[in-house]
Each structure stands twice: as structure tokens, then as C-alpha cells.
Design a protein around this motif. Structure first.
Motif, PDB file in Angstrom:
ATOM      1  N   TYR A  46      43.652 -26.210  -3.182  1.00  0.00           N
ATOM      2  CA  TYR A  46      42.718 -25.394  -2.394  1.00  0.00           C
ATOM      3  C   TYR A  46      42.098 -26.152  -1.239  1.00  0.00           C
ATOM      4  O   TYR A  46      41.280 -25.593  -0.505  1.00  0.00           O
ATOM      5  CB  TYR A  46      41.609 -24.846  -3.303  1.00  0.00           C
ATOM      6  CG  TYR A  46      42.185 -24.107  -4.477  1.00  0.00           C
ATOM      7  CD1 TYR A  46      42.523 -22.766  -4.375  1.00  0.00           C
ATOM      8  CD2 TYR A  46      42.461 -24.770  -5.676  1.00  0.00           C
ATOM      9  CE1 TYR A  46      43.111 -22.095  -5.426  1.00  0.00           C
ATOM     10  CE2 TYR A  46      43.048 -24.106  -6.741  1.00  0.00           C
ATOM     11  CZ  TYR A  46      43.365 -22.780  -6.609  1.00  0.00           C
ATOM     12  OH  TYR A  46      43.951 -22.126  -7.654  1.00  0.00           O
ATOM     13  N   THR A  59      37.064 -21.563  -0.283  1.00  0.00           N
ATOM     14  CA  THR A  59      38.065 -22.634  -0.324  1.00  0.00           C
ATOM     15  C   THR A  59      38.855 -22.589   0.978  1.00  0.00           C
ATOM     16  O   THR A  59      39.029 -21.519   1.578  1.00  0.00           O
ATOM     17  CB  THR A  59      39.073 -22.504  -1.497  1.00  0.00           C
ATOM     18  OG1 THR A  59      40.165 -21.674  -1.094  1.00  0.00           O
ATOM     19  CG2 THR A  59      38.427 -21.947  -2.750  1.00  0.00           C
ATOM     20  N   GLN A  60      39.338 -23.739   1.377  1.00  0.00           N
ATOM     21  CA  GLN A  60      40.129 -23.793   2.615  1.00  0.00           C
ATOM     22  C   GLN A  60      41.409 -22.972   2.507  1.00  0.00           C
ATOM     23  O   GLN A  60      41.903 -22.468   3.497  1.00  0.00           O
ATOM     24  CB  GLN A  60      40.485 -25.244   2.935  1.00  0.00           C
ATOM     25  CG  GLN A  60      39.320 -26.035   3.476  1.00  0.00           C
ATOM     26  CD  GLN A  60      39.777 -27.371   4.005  1.00  0.00           C
ATOM     27  OE1 GLN A  60      40.186 -28.241   3.249  1.00  0.00           O
ATOM     28  NE2 GLN A  60      39.703 -27.550   5.299  1.00  0.00           N
ATOM     29  N   LYS A  61      41.943 -22.854   1.298  1.00  0.00           N
ATOM     30  CA  LYS A  61      43.220 -22.154   1.148  1.00  0.00           C
ATOM     31  C   LYS A  61      43.115 -20.656   1.400  1.00  0.00           C
ATOM     32  O   LYS A  61      43.986 -20.063   2.019  1.00  0.00           O
ATOM     33  CB  LYS A  61      43.795 -22.388  -0.253  1.00  0.00           C
ATOM     34  CG  LYS A  61      45.139 -21.698  -0.521  1.00  0.00           C
ATOM     35  CD  LYS A  61      45.654 -22.041  -1.909  1.00  0.00           C
ATOM     36  CE  LYS A  61      46.820 -21.164  -2.346  1.00  0.00           C
ATOM     37  NZ  LYS A  61      48.074 -21.475  -1.668  1.00  0.00           N
ATOM     38  N   ASP A  62      42.049 -20.023   0.885  1.00  0.00           N
ATOM     39  CA  ASP A  62      42.064 -18.558   0.925  1.00  0.00           C
ATOM     40  C   ASP A  62      40.855 -17.909   1.587  1.00  0.00           C
ATOM     41  O   ASP A  62      40.709 -16.688   1.529  1.00  0.00           O
ATOM     42  CB  ASP A  62      42.305 -17.969  -0.477  1.00  0.00           C
ATOM     43  CG  ASP A  62      41.248 -18.382  -1.502  1.00  0.00           C
ATOM     44  OD1 ASP A  62      40.182 -18.894  -1.109  1.00  0.00           O
ATOM     45  OD2 ASP A  62      41.507 -18.184  -2.707  1.00  0.00           O
ATOM     46  N   GLU A  63      40.002 -18.700   2.266  1.00  0.00           N
ATOM     47  CA  GLU A  63      38.834 -18.082   2.900  1.00  0.00           C
ATOM     48  C   GLU A  63      39.231 -17.049   3.956  1.00  0.00           C
ATOM     49  O   GLU A  63      38.473 -16.113   4.235  1.00  0.00           O
ATOM     50  CB  GLU A  63      37.891 -19.141   3.487  1.00  0.00           C
ATOM     51  CG  GLU A  63      38.488 -20.130   4.482  1.00  0.00           C
ATOM     52  CD  GLU A  63      38.523 -19.645   5.929  1.00  0.00           C
ATOM     53  OE1 GLU A  63      37.930 -18.602   6.243  1.00  0.00           O
ATOM     54  OE2 GLU A  63      39.176 -20.330   6.743  1.00  0.00           O
ATOM     55  N   PHE A  64      40.429 -17.217   4.527  1.00  0.00           N
ATOM     56  CA  PHE A  64      40.849 -16.284   5.581  1.00  0.00           C
ATOM     57  C   PHE A  64      40.909 -14.837   5.086  1.00  0.00           C
ATOM     58  O   PHE A  64      40.671 -13.906   5.859  1.00  0.00           O
ATOM     59  CB  PHE A  64      42.202 -16.715   6.163  1.00  0.00           C
ATOM     60  CG  PHE A  64      43.373 -16.490   5.241  1.00  0.00           C
ATOM     61  CD1 PHE A  64      44.122 -15.327   5.326  1.00  0.00           C
ATOM     62  CD2 PHE A  64      43.713 -17.433   4.273  1.00  0.00           C
ATOM     63  CE1 PHE A  64      45.201 -15.116   4.480  1.00  0.00           C
ATOM     64  CE2 PHE A  64      44.785 -17.226   3.427  1.00  0.00           C
ATOM     65  CZ  PHE A  64      45.527 -16.067   3.527  1.00  0.00           C
ATOM     66  N   ASP A  68      38.721 -12.361   7.223  1.00  0.00           N
ATOM     67  CA  ASP A  68      39.463 -11.335   7.958  1.00  0.00           C
ATOM     68  C   ASP A  68      38.975  -9.945   7.594  1.00  0.00           C
ATOM     69  O   ASP A  68      38.750  -9.109   8.464  1.00  0.00           O
ATOM     70  CB  ASP A  68      40.956 -11.402   7.586  1.00  0.00           C
ATOM     71  CG  ASP A  68      41.775 -12.245   8.539  1.00  0.00           C
ATOM     72  OD1 ASP A  68      41.194 -13.082   9.259  1.00  0.00           O
ATOM     73  OD2 ASP A  68      43.011 -12.066   8.560  1.00  0.00           O
ATOM     74  N   GLN A 126      36.456 -26.188   9.153  1.00  0.00           N
ATOM     75  CA  GLN A 126      37.353 -25.023   9.238  1.00  0.00           C
ATOM     76  C   GLN A 126      36.564 -23.718   9.414  1.00  0.00           C
ATOM     77  O   GLN A 126      36.991 -22.828  10.143  1.00  0.00           O
ATOM     78  CB  GLN A 126      38.228 -24.955   7.980  1.00  0.00           C
ATOM     79  CG  GLN A 126      39.197 -23.761   7.972  1.00  0.00           C
ATOM     80  CD  GLN A 126      40.145 -23.793   6.789  1.00  0.00           C
ATOM     81  OE1 GLN A 126      40.640 -24.847   6.402  1.00  0.00           O
ATOM     82  NE2 GLN A 126      40.410 -22.642   6.204  1.00  0.00           N
ATOM     83  N   ALA A 230      42.170 -15.142  -4.767  1.00  0.00           N
ATOM     84  CA  ALA A 230      42.481 -15.664  -6.093  1.00  0.00           C
ATOM     85  C   ALA A 230      41.371 -16.515  -6.690  1.00  0.00           C
ATOM     86  O   ALA A 230      41.287 -16.659  -7.911  1.00  0.00           O
ATOM     87  CB  ALA A 230      43.771 -16.481  -6.037  1.00  0.00           C
ATOM     88  N   THR A 231      40.507 -17.090  -5.856  1.00  0.00           N
ATOM     89  CA  THR A 231      39.488 -17.999  -6.383  1.00  0.00           C
ATOM     90  C   THR A 231      38.184 -17.291  -6.750  1.00  0.00           C
ATOM     91  O   THR A 231      37.229 -17.939  -7.161  1.00  0.00           O
ATOM     92  CB  THR A 231      39.221 -19.127  -5.367  1.00  0.00           C
ATOM     93  OG1 THR A 231      39.042 -18.557  -4.067  1.00  0.00           O
ATOM     94  CG2 THR A 231      40.400 -20.093  -5.326  1.00  0.00           C
ATOM     95  N   TYR A 266      45.533 -12.352   7.215  1.00  0.00           N
ATOM     96  CA  TYR A 266      45.469 -11.332   6.163  1.00  0.00           C
ATOM     97  C   TYR A 266      45.461  -9.927   6.765  1.00  0.00           C
ATOM     98  O   TYR A 266      46.298  -9.095   6.467  1.00  0.00           O
ATOM     99  CB  TYR A 266      44.227 -11.535   5.302  1.00  0.00           C
ATOM    100  CG  TYR A 266      44.234 -10.748   4.005  1.00  0.00           C
ATOM    101  CD1 TYR A 266      44.575 -11.361   2.804  1.00  0.00           C
ATOM    102  CD2 TYR A 266      43.917  -9.394   3.977  1.00  0.00           C
ATOM    103  CE1 TYR A 266      44.610 -10.637   1.620  1.00  0.00           C
ATOM    104  CE2 TYR A 266      43.951  -8.657   2.805  1.00  0.00           C
ATOM    105  CZ  TYR A 266      44.285  -9.294   1.625  1.00  0.00           C
ATOM    106  OH  TYR A 266      44.327  -8.564   0.461  1.00  0.00           O
TER     107      TYR A 266
END
Lengths: 304, 304
Positions: A46, A59-64, A68, A126, A230-231, A266
């Protein structure tokens, strides 16, 4: 941690019998402010992530996915939005996305805890990297409900409630009084988007239904849309769309939004409409015709 | 377990740094067959659930999402489907849903491991309770690829590949040879639905893209749709829709499906179309224009 005998786990109890754990490569920072505890961690899958009172925020992985969906859905419904209020959102992700629209004139961001923003500027460029450089962004470190109470009528075209769950410092942002004040400070074109919890675990279902009932008492048009992250507990999360006159599907401005030329990871014009198609059990939970939680045995009543 | 000092946890490593754990109230059964290990557990939040080689298959709480979406999407695209082949699906959930259509003439279910079905009949009547009573259901305990190889052309109108991940006994169901045989045994109206993995964790992304490429080589129409199931890694899962002539959105038969009068917990005519609207990163993964995994820093290239 290079020692194969050791794991450091960040674990969130998604409910009383469910644990979601992330292997931490490095705990970066931990502090207690007057409002909450703030923690930053590094992880492999993440990247960097941060938590408030232990609960996963970004998290950097899924904040978008979150950022969005909270911003582009209202902007593609009314592309003429110019004055934006963000309540919460101290990590900066929501204002980052909204500031990508060159025609937006002002973004007021009201975060109760200045330390959240300071730490995100330090540890999460980010999402927070634009904050120091963005002249249209006006920061207010105070309680969101107090802030809107003191604004004149029709001050904003869009309010984005980028809040935690309705416990602790986020609680006032899930009250009828807050939604009434939002209605008052919105223009006739106004749209409110709020973090609308999740339809899976009992705590979130309860808060989702409470918030939904309250918003429906205040706004004439109220819709709910979903996205995957997911988080967050269950990975199935919702935003509420409330407005004075726009319906996000009927009034969807596909061509005008596409003309902005924004690249998104997204959001797209198909998912704008698709996200408002909810599973039947979610529709029933929102309508209040089902029991308080998703039944364990959904088929017992109707399988032949 | 009534002892407050003890937790029994079922834990699935969703990836190398992510653990999803469920508190087990009672381990019910565990055995190793020639094909795999099978375990049944009781839990508070999810009711009863079972795993194959440790991987989550079915929980009582959310199996309806998977079984609704694998069956009702093709049935609402071609409501004239009469001959159905299910590959895998030993738990019975898919055949339970398909058998709710009175006009279906035959359902062949090919499960490699007879013990999965026997144990589900014993421990999971919610999904397997209809099996002993359903005269249209024909059971075949053999390898799915072998079974289709030996069937005449155009034997089925619908094939539902209700498989595990492409490791171990499920591997043959993710090969080009298998998809070619499926194409051959499908009628001109034929539809294939397959378990299409997930766009979030690296292992699933890789398998999703491999399977997608192979199906596109075989079928003229290939679409992908999504659904939420919290007990599978990331909660964000996909099915593939492949057919010889029907497009699931263009040819969606809303009125004919509604006329069946089936009560469903997840599927409805809105989500039928909404589920085909995928996030941009999923579209890009499927098109093969992005790197192998979801980037950790999705915004670095395009945030101003």
C-alpha cells in the motif's frame, strides 16, 4: 524489518469477528493531538498510509478511488461549480482533485485538526503536496459545523464532506443540524456529497441508515452511489449525493466533463452512472424496509 | 469458544503483506481429498463458511452476491436459455439460483471433487439443500475440461464456470483449450460466464489479464462486469461475459427478466447494466495498456 522472525502488523477490527492486517515495513510517526491519535506507516503493498484513532484513512495505493469519486461525480453533474467547501479532508486528496479544474474560483477547506494537514504535508506529498502552492485554497482549522453556521446563505456551489466515521471528532458532521446549515449555505444549484459509510458490517449499516434518513429530511434530491476501496471495511463504500435541483444521472453532463480533459484512474463517464446502480440489499437498507443488518440467511424466505 | 482468553482465527493472506482474519466460533470439519483440503467453520458475522486449500469459497452472509451475479446476468441477456452447464460449483449455490427459472430444462454440474458437494449437502444446506430434490440437475464428478471435450457441438445455451483461482484443481479451467471447447459445445446463442478474478492484488491482476486475453482470442463478444464480495481478497471481483452474439448491455431483456418475478438480494435490472461500467484502472488493466499491477503512485504522471 529485515528479520524473518518478526512481523509488525497494523490491524483494524472491521467488526467484532473480522480483522484486516497490513504488514508494516516501518512505523513512521505517531502522536496524540487534542482531537485524536494520528499514525503514519510504510508498507509494501500500500505504500505509505495513515490512520486516525487507528482507523484507516488514506493509502497511497488506493486513495485515488475515494478522491475521484467524491469530486468528479458532482463536477460532471454541474460543471459550472465555482465555489467549493471541503469539510474535513486534511490529507489534501479531495482538494487536490478539485483544484485540477482550472475554472474553480475558491476552495475553502475546514479541518478541525491542523496537525493532520501538517503531517500529511510532511509524510504524504501524494495527497498534500499541492496545498502550499495552491492560491485558490483557503485553510480553516476549526469545527466544520461552527464554520458553516457562520457563513452567509448561498456561499457555495458544492460542499464535500470528507469525514471520518461518525464517532469522535467526525460526529457533528452526521447531524440534521449540520445538513440544514449545509443546505442554507449552498446556492440554488448547490450539491452536497458526503461520506455515506458502507452496507456490509453492522456498525456502518446503522450509521449509513441514520445519515441517509437525516439528509432526506433536508434535501429534495438524495441519491447514493458506490465505489470500491479495499482498505476500508468490506471494500464496499458509499457516497451520498444531495442537491437542490440536480439529479446526478438525469443531469449528467458527459460532454462538458470530457472536455475538461482530466485523466482519472477510477472515475469515468460510464462509472458515473453505473455507480448509482446499487445492489438490491443496499436499496432495501436505505429504504428502511429490511432489518438493521444484512441477514445471515438471505435465501430462507424465498428459495423454493 | 467461551474462553475470553482464546481466539481461533481463520486467516487468508490476501497478498504478501495483507491478512484477512475471521474469528471462528467452531471448526466443524477438515479433510484432505485427492484434490484438495476442505474445511468448514462457524463464525458469528459470516455464519458458516468453507474453504478449499484454505482459500475462502462461500460464506452464508455474502454468497448471494456471487451467485446472483453469475446466474442472473446471462439469464436476463438471453431469457430463452434452457440447457445449462456448470463447471465447478460443488457448493450448489449457482445451480440453486439457475434452478429458480422454471423453464430451464437441464442443468449439468461437473465438479471434480465429489466430497465438496457431499460436505456442502451436510454442512451448507443454504447453498446445497436443493441438490437431492432437483430432477433437472445432473451431477458429473470429473474434470471439467475432459467433460466438455466429450460433448457434442452445441450441447448447451449457457456455461457457468464457477471455479477456484487458477491454481491447483482449477488451473485447467483457465486455458485457451478449455475456452475453445466451451465455444464448440455452446449453441449459436451461447453465453459463457467465468470467474474473472480481481483487479486489486498482484496475483489476481495477473491471472485476470491472462484469462481475459485467452477468452478474447476465442469469443467474438467479451465483456467484464464487477460485484462486491467482502470475503474475497479486496472485495472487488469480476466475472467475464463471453458470447457468440449477445451483448449483455445492448441485448439486456429487462421486461422479460422482471416477468420471471424472482426476488434477489444483489442482482436487479439497474445493476445488470451498472456492473459493466468499470473503473478506468480496471479497463486499462484489461486492455493491457498499463503495467502489470496497480501503481502505488497513480497520480505522479498527471497531477499538475
Amino acid at each position: 524489518m529485515e528479520n524473518p522472525l518478526v512481523d509488525i502488523l497494523y490491524t483494524q477490527n472491521w467488526d467484532s469477528s473480522t480483522k484486516f492486517s497490513i504488514k508494516v515495513t516501518k512505523p513512521l510517526h505517531s502522536e496524540v493531538t487534542p482531537y485524536q491519535r494520528i499514525d503514519f506507516f510504510d508498507s509494501e503493498t500500500y505504500g505509505r498510509f495513515f490512520t486516525l484513532d487507528g482507523l484507516m484513512m488514506v493509502t497511497q495505493k488506493d486513495e485515488f478511488a475515494y478522491h475521484d469519486m467524491i469530486t468528479h461525480v458532482p463536477m460532471a453533474t454541474n460543471p459550472d461549480i465555482k465555489r467549493v467547501l471541503i469539510i474535513g479532508g486534511g490529507d489534501g486528496g479531495t482538494s487536490r482533485e478539485i483544484c485540477r479544474y482550472k475554472h474553480i474560483e475558491s476552495v475553502d477547506l475546514v479541518e478541525i485538526d491542523e496537525r493532520v494537514m501538517q503531517l500529511c504535508q510532511e509524510y504524504l506529498p501524494q495527497t498534500a503536496g499541492h496545498i502550499a502552492k495552491e492560491p485558490r485554497l483557503h485553510l480553516h482549522f476549526e469545527d466544520g459545523l461552527n464554520y458553516v453556521k457562520n457563513k452567509p446563505d448561498a456561499s457555495f456551489d458544492l460542499i464535500l464532506v470528507d469525514s471520518t466515521d461518525p464517532i469522535g471528532s467526525g460526529e457533528g458532521l452526521f447531524t440534521t443540524e449540520f445538513y440544514r446549515q449545509c443546505f442554507r449555505v449552498l446556492s440554488d444549484d448547490g450539491i452536497l456529497i458526503n461520506q455515506h459509510e458502507s452496507p456490509y458490517y453492522q456498525f456502518h449499516v446503522k450509521e449509513m441508515r441514520k445519515a441517509h434518513r437525516k439528509i432526506k429530511d433536508v434535501f429534495p434530491i438524495v441519491r447514493v452511489y458506490q465505489y470500491n476501496i479495499a482498505t476500508y471495511p468490506s471494500g464496499h463504500w458509499l457516497f451520498g449525493f444531495a442537491s437542490k435541483k440536480y439529479d446526478p444521472v438525469r443531469d449528467h453532463q458527459v460532454e462538458r466533463w470530457e472536455a475538461f480533459g482530466l485523466k482519472t484512474m477510477y472515475y469515468n463517464s460510464q462509472i458515473h452512472e453505473g455507480a448509482f446502480a446499487l445492489p438490491t440489499f443496499v436499496n432495501e437498507m436505505l429504504a428502511g424496509t429490511d432489518p438493521n443488518t444484512l441477514p445471515i440467511f438471505p435465501h430462507k424466505d424465498y428459495v423454493e
